[in-house]
Scaffold this active site. Structure first.
Site, PDB file in Angstrom:
ATOM      1  N   PRO A 106       0.823  -1.222   0.000  1.00  0.00           N
ATOM      2  CA  PRO A 106       0.000   0.000   0.000  1.00  0.00           C
ATOM      3  C   PRO A 106       0.857   1.273   0.000  1.00  0.00           C
ATOM      4  O   PRO A 106       2.062   1.219   0.249  1.00  0.00           O
ATOM      5  CB  PRO A 106      -0.775  -0.117   1.312  1.00  0.00           C
ATOM      6  N   GLU A 176       2.581  -8.705 -12.640  1.00  0.00           N
ATOM      7  CA  GLU A 176       1.312  -9.314 -13.031  1.00  0.00           C
ATOM      8  C   GLU A 176       0.444  -8.282 -13.740  1.00  0.00           C
ATOM      9  O   GLU A 176       0.260  -7.187 -13.248  1.00  0.00           O
ATOM     10  CB  GLU A 176       0.599  -9.825 -11.770  1.00  0.00           C
ATOM     11  N   LYS A 231       5.668  -2.126 -15.636  1.00  0.00           N
ATOM     12  CA  LYS A 231       4.394  -2.341 -14.949  1.00  0.00           C
ATOM     13  C   LYS A 231       3.779  -0.998 -14.545  1.00  0.00           C
ATOM     14  O   LYS A 231       2.600  -0.737 -14.773  1.00  0.00           O
ATOM     15  CB  LYS A 231       4.613  -3.240 -13.731  1.00  0.00           C
ATOM     16  N   LYS A 278     -14.070   3.902 -21.918  1.00  0.00           N
ATOM     17  CA  LYS A 278     -15.439   3.993 -21.393  1.00  0.00           C
ATOM     18  C   LYS A 278     -15.442   5.004 -20.246  1.00  0.00           C
ATOM     19  O   LYS A 278     -14.743   4.823 -19.244  1.00  0.00           O
ATOM     20  CB  LYS A 278     -15.838   2.600 -20.894  1.00  0.00           C
ATOM     21  N   CYS A 287      -4.591  -0.855  -7.967  1.00  0.00           N
ATOM     22  CA  CYS A 287      -3.322  -0.573  -8.657  1.00  0.00           C
ATOM     23  C   CYS A 287      -3.146   0.836  -9.217  1.00  0.00           C
ATOM     24  O   CYS A 287      -2.107   1.454  -9.002  1.00  0.00           O
ATOM     25  CB  CYS A 287      -3.142  -1.563  -9.788  1.00  0.00           C
TER      26      CYS A 287
HETATM   27  C1  UDX Z   1      -1.612  -7.222  -5.500  1.00  0.00           C
HETATM   28  C2  UDX Z   1      -0.157  -7.018  -5.764  1.00  0.00           C
HETATM   29  O1  UDX Z   1       0.591  -8.036  -5.196  1.00  0.00           O
HETATM   30  C3  UDX Z   1       0.220  -5.634  -5.418  1.00  0.00           C
HETATM   31  O2  UDX Z   1       1.524  -5.379  -5.735  1.00  0.00           O
HETATM   32  C4  UDX Z   1      -0.619  -4.813  -6.271  1.00  0.00           C
HETATM   33  O3  UDX Z   1      -0.156  -3.539  -6.377  1.00  0.00           O
HETATM   34  C5  UDX Z   1      -1.982  -4.890  -5.730  1.00  0.00           C
HETATM   35  O4  UDX Z   1      -2.388  -6.153  -5.971  1.00  0.00           O
HETATM   36  P1  UDX Z   1      -3.297  -8.253  -4.086  1.00  0.00           P
HETATM   37  O5  UDX Z   1      -3.093  -9.702  -4.339  1.00  0.00           O
HETATM   38  O6  UDX Z   1      -4.395  -7.588  -4.829  1.00  0.00           O
HETATM   39  O7  UDX Z   1      -1.950  -7.491  -4.290  1.00  0.00           O
HETATM   40  O8  UDX Z   1      -3.391  -7.881  -2.565  1.00  0.00           O
HETATM   41  P2  UDX Z   1      -4.197  -8.576  -1.449  1.00  0.00           P
HETATM   42  O9  UDX Z   1      -5.440  -9.178  -1.984  1.00  0.00           O
HETATM   43  O10 UDX Z   1      -4.253  -7.591  -0.345  1.00  0.00           O
HETATM   44  O11 UDX Z   1      -3.264  -9.813  -1.025  1.00  0.00           O
HETATM   45  C6  UDX Z   1      -2.063  -9.712  -0.375  1.00  0.00           C
HETATM   46  C7  UDX Z   1      -1.999 -10.803   0.681  1.00  0.00           C
HETATM   47  O12 UDX Z   1      -0.703 -10.847   1.261  1.00  0.00           O
HETATM   48  C8  UDX Z   1      -2.984 -10.609   1.850  1.00  0.00           C
HETATM   49  O13 UDX Z   1      -3.845 -11.722   1.922  1.00  0.00           O
HETATM   50  C9  UDX Z   1      -2.084 -10.504   3.080  1.00  0.00           C
HETATM   51  O14 UDX Z   1      -2.628 -11.110   4.220  1.00  0.00           O
HETATM   52  C10 UDX Z   1      -0.835 -11.219   2.616  1.00  0.00           C
HETATM   53  N1  UDX Z   1       0.384 -10.861   3.348  1.00  0.00           N
HETATM   54  C11 UDX Z   1       0.734  -9.567   3.490  1.00  0.00           C
HETATM   55  C12 UDX Z   1       1.178 -11.865   3.873  1.00  0.00           C
HETATM   56  O15 UDX Z   1       0.855 -13.045   3.774  1.00  0.00           O
HETATM   57  N2  UDX Z   1       2.338 -11.520   4.505  1.00  0.00           N
HETATM   58  C13 UDX Z   1       2.708 -10.241   4.674  1.00  0.00           C
HETATM   59  O16 UDX Z   1       3.760  -9.989   5.260  1.00  0.00           O
HETATM   60  C14 UDX Z   1       1.884  -9.227   4.146  1.00  0.00           C
HETATM   61  C1  UDX Z   2      -5.549  -2.973 -13.701  1.00  0.00           C
HETATM   62  C2  UDX Z   2      -4.819  -3.291 -15.010  1.00  0.00           C
HETATM   63  O1  UDX Z   2      -5.769  -3.363 -16.073  1.00  0.00           O
HETATM   64  C3  UDX Z   2      -4.062  -4.601 -14.894  1.00  0.00           C
HETATM   65  O2  UDX Z   2      -3.316  -4.850 -16.080  1.00  0.00           O
HETATM   66  C4  UDX Z   2      -3.123  -4.498 -13.702  1.00  0.00           C
HETATM   67  O3  UDX Z   2      -2.418  -5.697 -13.522  1.00  0.00           O
HETATM   68  C5  UDX Z   2      -3.883  -4.159 -12.443  1.00  0.00           C
HETATM   69  O4  UDX Z   2      -4.618  -2.945 -12.635  1.00  0.00           O
HETATM   70  P1  UDX Z   2      -7.783  -3.780 -12.540  1.00  0.00           P
HETATM   71  O5  UDX Z   2      -7.564  -2.622 -11.636  1.00  0.00           O
HETATM   72  O6  UDX Z   2      -8.060  -5.111 -11.963  1.00  0.00           O
HETATM   73  O7  UDX Z   2      -6.522  -3.980 -13.498  1.00  0.00           O
HETATM   74  O8  UDX Z   2      -9.020  -3.451 -13.514  1.00  0.00           O
HETATM   75  P2  UDX Z   2      -9.223  -2.561 -14.828  1.00  0.00           P
HETATM   76  O9  UDX Z   2     -10.065  -3.328 -15.754  1.00  0.00           O
HETATM   77  O10 UDX Z   2      -7.953  -2.056 -15.364  1.00  0.00           O
HETATM   78  O11 UDX Z   2     -10.117  -1.358 -14.304  1.00  0.00           O
HETATM   79  C6  UDX Z   2      -9.624  -0.373 -13.425  1.00  0.00           C
HETATM   80  C7  UDX Z   2     -10.650   0.716 -13.234  1.00  0.00           C
HETATM   81  O12 UDX Z   2     -10.826   1.478 -14.408  1.00  0.00           O
HETATM   82  C8  UDX Z   2     -12.041   0.207 -12.849  1.00  0.00           C
HETATM   83  O13 UDX Z   2     -12.587   1.027 -11.850  1.00  0.00           O
HETATM   84  C9  UDX Z   2     -12.823   0.322 -14.143  1.00  0.00           C
HETATM   85  O14 UDX Z   2     -14.207   0.481 -13.942  1.00  0.00           O
HETATM   86  C10 UDX Z   2     -12.207   1.568 -14.733  1.00  0.00           C
HETATM   87  N1  UDX Z   2     -12.351   1.626 -16.205  1.00  0.00           N
HETATM   88  C11 UDX Z   2     -11.737   0.711 -17.001  1.00  0.00           C
HETATM   89  C12 UDX Z   2     -13.095   2.653 -16.775  1.00  0.00           C
HETATM   90  O15 UDX Z   2     -13.665   3.510 -16.060  1.00  0.00           O
HETATM   91  N2  UDX Z   2     -13.185   2.719 -18.131  1.00  0.00           N
HETATM   92  C13 UDX Z   2     -12.585   1.827 -18.958  1.00  0.00           C
HETATM   93  O16 UDX Z   2     -12.704   1.967 -20.185  1.00  0.00           O
HETATM   94  C14 UDX Z   2     -11.836   0.778 -18.369  1.00  0.00           C
END
Ligand code: UDX
Ligand code: UDX
Length: 484
Positions: A106, A176, A231, A278, A287
């Site tokens: 975060p 990713e 990324k 959109k 992200c």
């Molecule tokens: C992802 C990516 O990894 C991050 O870099 C990106 O910017 C946001 O999305 P995401 O999988 O979506 O993270 O996050 P989250 O669903 O919060 O999962 C992270 C997990 O890591 C949590 O379940 C948390 O409990 C775990 N965690 C965190 C550990 O197991 N050990 C730690 O020390 C910290």
């Molecule tokens: C994004 C990136 O697409 C992905 O490649 C990266 O790994 C993580 O961040 P995510 O946040 O899961 O993925 O969803 P995404 O489909 O990108 O949408 C992000 C936000 O943009 C949403 O709130 C969506 O509603 C909004 N969005 C997307 C729009 O408002 N208009 C669009 O045309 C597309």
């Protein structure tokens, strides 16, 4: 292509055991797909959060902690065979030949870089555990999105400790790109897989895992810094398209142009393309904002304030879009929403996910609550508890008497109504605000609004889902983003 990419005919190390630290939106689905395509590899996903691990192990697949179309079927196929979820970090690290780090990063809330830089304390914690427990040679893969040059920090921690014993490490970056709601499809058929690193053998080892199901042409190998920066750049570009189109949506509403006609005309230019154009209530998700803030921090750090400002404006515009929608709702409802029932349809940041992180619904709901509105919130996948967490207030279950709330139900207490079905939410409401493009909302019948809302009523279609929608124009006003 980076030089390593041309040397991929070298023989890779055999991977028998993978560990992934972090069983979240990235770690869970990614490991499920790897386990599916690599039955010869044991994959252990570990997490500090016991509840989350219990949910991953729940026999009832409806209770998985993450909702992603298609995920449950893969979990059913591989869980207990070569995919395992546990809280045992130590043992999983000991066994692993290759470790993915997929913990959350975060934005820092205090200290140097607060509000912009990523908080790397969890990454550092994981790396210290890896350095403590790993055995022999281990490939460590950054899956979490990180500030550029984080691999350097990881390498320092791992290699300082391991000088004294026979452990060795190779560090790779493998960002990713999956998008929530289509994660399984994105993982099965990625546009590209990016592997950054210096150690050719380690790169080839990870390459061979992906090559089990991904076309080799799509696996790009770069140096580690290019991979990390790619990324951030990809997410910044995507977010920039949304802020650009949202800016134009506001202009359309003023001028009488229709955003759909504009995006259609603009997107037909192949250089621009039709995707990600959109307009809506602003982007959310874990992200975009975080990664742009990271980029801004990086630019300021390297004394590029103009570049930092350029990217910061993408976030500012996004915030403005959310605020302008809540302001507009209040204005249209005769300048006051105090005591009025407003139906909120959709709380997740996009459709097909239960994730609410940075959802535009949070800001818009908070603004309306601040003005005294009684919100009746419905979402097909987001839990009541999660909405309470995001809004920082308690909810009440709506019942027959509540659903007839009238404009005079003034009270000081701040809460929202949790509605299990759409009708309860709309019943007696002065306004309906559609904030997520769930399929459930696309086919709503005009009659639902014509007969159940308090007149004169408003529908604010912030996702433009109600195509060709016919309501009784004498009693119901219809506003949609980018058209007015
Ligand atoms: C992802 C990516 O990894 C991050 O870099 C990106 O910017 C946001 O999305 P995401 O999988 O979506 O993270 O996050 P989250 O669903 O919060 O999962 C992270 C997990 O890591 C949590 O379940 C948390 O409990 C775990 N965690 C965190 C550990 O197991 N050990 C730690 O020390 C910290
Ligand atoms: C994004 C990136 O697409 C992905 O490649 C990266 O790994 C993580 O961040 P995510 O946040 O899961 O993925 O969803 P995404 O489909 O990108 O949408 C992000 C936000 O943009 C949403 O709130 C969506 O509603 C909004 N969005 C997307 C729009 O408002 N208009 C669009 O045309 C597309």
């Amino acid at each position: 292509m980076h030089v390593v990419g041309n040397k991929l005919n070298i023989k890779s190390t055999v991977v028998k055991n993978i560990c992934c630290i972090g069983a979240g939106y990235v770690g869970g689905p990614t490991m499920a797909v790897i386990a599916k395509h690599c039955p010869e590899i044991q994959v252990n996903v570990v997490d500090l959060n016991k509840n989350r691990i219990n949910s991953w192990n729940d026999i009832n697949l409806n209770n998985l902690p993450i909702f992603e179309p298609g995920l449950d079927l893969i979990i059913k196929e591989v869980r207990g065979k070569n995919l395992h979820f546990s809280t045992d970090v130590k043992d999983s690290v000991i066994q692993a030949d290759l470790i993915f780090i997929a913990v959350n990063t975060p934005t820092k809330s205090k200290g140097i870089g607060a509000g912009q830089a990523s908080d790397l304390r969890w990454i550092e914690g994981c790396v210290r555990e890896i350095s403590e427990y790993a055995q022999g040679h281990t490939i460590v893969v950054e899956k979490s999105t990180l500030p550029v040059r984080t691999a350097e920090v990881i390498e320092k921690i791992l290699n300082t400790k391991s000088k004294n014993d026979d452990k060795t490490f190779s560090i790779l970056s493998n960002p990713e790109f999956l998008s929530e709601g289509t994660a399984i499809d994105d993982l099965e058929n990625p546009n590209r897989v990016l592997i950054g690193g210096e150690d050719e053998l380690a790169i080839k080892t990870l390459y061979d895992i992906y090559a089990k199901w991904v076309n080799k042409e799509k696996i790009i190998c770069t140096n580690i810094w290019s991979s990390e920066l790619s990324k951030l750049t990809a997410n910044a570009f995507l977010a920039q398209r949304i802020s650009s189109i949202n800016a134009i949506s506001a202009l359309c509403e003023k001028t009488g142009a229709d955003i759909n006609e504009v995006t259609n005309a603009v997107g037909k230019d192949e250089r621009i393309g039709e995707k990600f154009l959109k307009s809506g209530p602003g982007f959310g998700g874990s992200c975009f904002k975080k990664d742009i803030l990271n980029l801004v921090y990086l630019c300021n750090y390297f004394n590029l304030p103009e570049v930092a400002d350029y990217w910061m404006n993408i976030i500012n515009l996004n915030h403005w879009q959310q605020k302008r929608i809540s302001k507009l709702i209040i204005e249209k409802l005769f300048g006051t929403v105090t005591g009025k029932k407003i139906a909120i349809l959709g709380f997740s940041f996009k459709a097909n996910t239960n994730d609410t992180r940075e959802s535009p619904a949070i800001q818009i709901c908070k603004d309306l609550l601040d003005e005294g509105a009684k919100l009746a919130i419905h979402d097909p996948r987001v839990s009541q508890k999660n909405i309470e967490f995001e809004l920082g207030i308690k909810s009440k279950n709506i019942d027959e008497s509540d659903s007839r709330i009238k404009g005079d139900s003034l009270t000081q207490e701040i809460y929202f109504y949790w509605c299990e079905n759409i009708k309860d939410s709309v019943n007696g409401a002065d306004a309906v605000v559609i904030l997520t493009e769930w399929n459930e909302y696309k086919n709503l019948k005009p009659n639902l609004f014509n007969t159940n809302m308090r007149k004169p009523a408003w529908i604010f279609d912030c996702r433009d889902v109600l195509n060709n929608f016919q309501v009784d124009k004498n009693t119901i006003n219809y506003w949609r983003v980018g058209k007015g």
